[in-house]
Scaffold this motif. Sequence first.
Motif, PDB file in Angstrom:
ATOM      1  N   PHE A  40       0.769  -1.162   0.272  1.00  0.00           N
ATOM      2  CA  PHE A  40       0.112   0.071  -0.249  1.00  0.00           C
ATOM      3  C   PHE A  40       0.801   1.342  -0.188  1.00  0.00           C
ATOM      4  CE2 PHE A  40      -2.601  -3.422   1.624  1.00  0.00           C
ATOM      5  CZ  PHE A  40      -3.993  -3.112   1.022  1.00  0.00           C
ATOM      6  N   PRO A  41       0.446   2.348  -0.306  1.00  0.00           N
ATOM      7  CA  PRO A  41       1.168   3.597  -0.395  1.00  0.00           C
ATOM      8  C   PRO A  41       1.803   4.084   0.974  1.00  0.00           C
ATOM      9  CG  PRO A  41      -0.951   3.880  -1.626  1.00  0.00           C
ATOM     10  CD  PRO A  41      -1.075   2.612  -0.709  1.00  0.00           C
ATOM     11  N   GLY A  75      -0.897  16.079   3.334  1.00  0.00           N
ATOM     12  CA  GLY A  75      -1.297  16.583   2.109  1.00  0.00           C
ATOM     13  C   GLY A  75      -0.690  16.001   1.121  1.00  0.00           C
ATOM     14  N   THR A  76       0.666  15.457   1.279  1.00  0.00           N
ATOM     15  CA  THR A  76       1.376  14.830   0.255  1.00  0.00           C
ATOM     16  C   THR A  76       0.496  13.252  -0.321  1.00  0.00           C
ATOM     17  OG1 THR A  76       3.389  15.683   0.493  1.00  0.00           O
ATOM     18  CG2 THR A  76       3.307  13.655  -0.589  1.00  0.00           C
ATOM     19  N   MET A  77       0.147  12.761   0.776  1.00  0.00           N
ATOM     20  CA  MET A  77      -0.360  11.463   0.708  1.00  0.00           C
ATOM     21  C   MET A  77      -1.783  11.404   0.239  1.00  0.00           C
ATOM     22  SD  MET A  77      -0.274   8.066   1.066  1.00  0.00           S
ATOM     23  CE  MET A  77       0.833   7.597   2.205  1.00  0.00           C
ATOM     24  N   ALA A  78      -2.377  12.361   0.878  1.00  0.00           N
ATOM     25  CA  ALA A  78      -3.748  12.980   0.244  1.00  0.00           C
ATOM     26  C   ALA A  78      -3.727  13.047  -1.267  1.00  0.00           C
ATOM     27  CB  ALA A  78      -4.517  14.008   0.839  1.00  0.00           C
ATOM     28  N   GLU A  90      -4.363   8.441  -7.505  1.00  0.00           N
ATOM     29  CA  GLU A  90      -4.421   6.809  -7.844  1.00  0.00           C
ATOM     30  C   GLU A  90      -5.572   6.465  -7.702  1.00  0.00           C
ATOM     31  OE1 GLU A  90      -1.396   4.713  -5.469  1.00  0.00           O
ATOM     32  OE2 GLU A  90       0.239   6.232  -6.502  1.00  0.00           O
ATOM     33  N   GLY A  91      -6.682   7.293  -7.393  1.00  0.00           N
ATOM     34  CA  GLY A  91      -8.035   6.772  -7.324  1.00  0.00           C
ATOM     35  C   GLY A  91      -8.555   6.011  -5.969  1.00  0.00           C
TER      36      GLY A  91
END
Length: 269
Positions: free
Chosen positions: A177-178, A221-224, A230-231
């Motif tokens: 996962f990211p 913020g970066t992860m969001a 990526e959907g």
Amino acid sequence: MKVLHKDELQIAEGVLLKHLPKSLKVYGFLYGINRNKPSTLEIVVDKWPDFKNKHALEFRKKVAYYSTDEQILRKMLTEEDAVDWSSSFLVGGLDVSHAPMLKEVSSEREVNNRCFTLVNLLYLPDSSHLLMPKVDSELESRISSLNLSHVDVVNKTWKFGGDEQGYNTIKNLISNFPSCCISDDQGQPVSWILVYDYCAMGMLYTLPEHRGKGYAKVLVGTMAKRLHAEGYPVYCFIEEDNVVSYRLFKNLGFTEDPSYRAAWFEFNF
């Protein structure tokens, strides 16, 4: 009761999409499963295709559900063996409005229960709502993803980690996962955020000596942004007493349904 398979899981994901944000936890599990993320879950519905109740079961030790009909939920729990009441298990992300019914059912079966934690569900319905903090080029150059060499440090700082089970959980999440981290001059992560297997952001942590620099804002913020691109669904659960994290996500543009609260309940503990 029916266990869903590949094509049915795709249909079910589309149905749950219409019930966001309250269906986010089970929707998140389905989102990952339908994109070949590793999972030990079975997805169970009360009937098909017009289901009103859905469970995600993991070896009957962890349960997540979304229900639009409490009476059908009660029936699944009492008559259809949706969970193994003789075992110790955790129901995660349940709607607290169902807590009295769950307590009543467990009492009838002489199973003890307790509320493990109460949480707020915060989500970002659209990337245009994100209030991204400014990031200079130096800090931007230190943002990357976690890798398997970082599992141990994340496990040691995770509230529910510190043991072999925690290590294996984090290893699976980083592998599949990211994730996002900010590293120091030696390339070691000093602040990070992961995504659980139900696609919620979590494990946000900054080493004490690196706090006060705005790293958490930058990582969220970066992860969001990445998840939206990526959907993925973009959301998180925040414990009700965690005022700092609640304000952080709200200030970044996350919202919540004021009529909805979620909880984690333990049974037969």
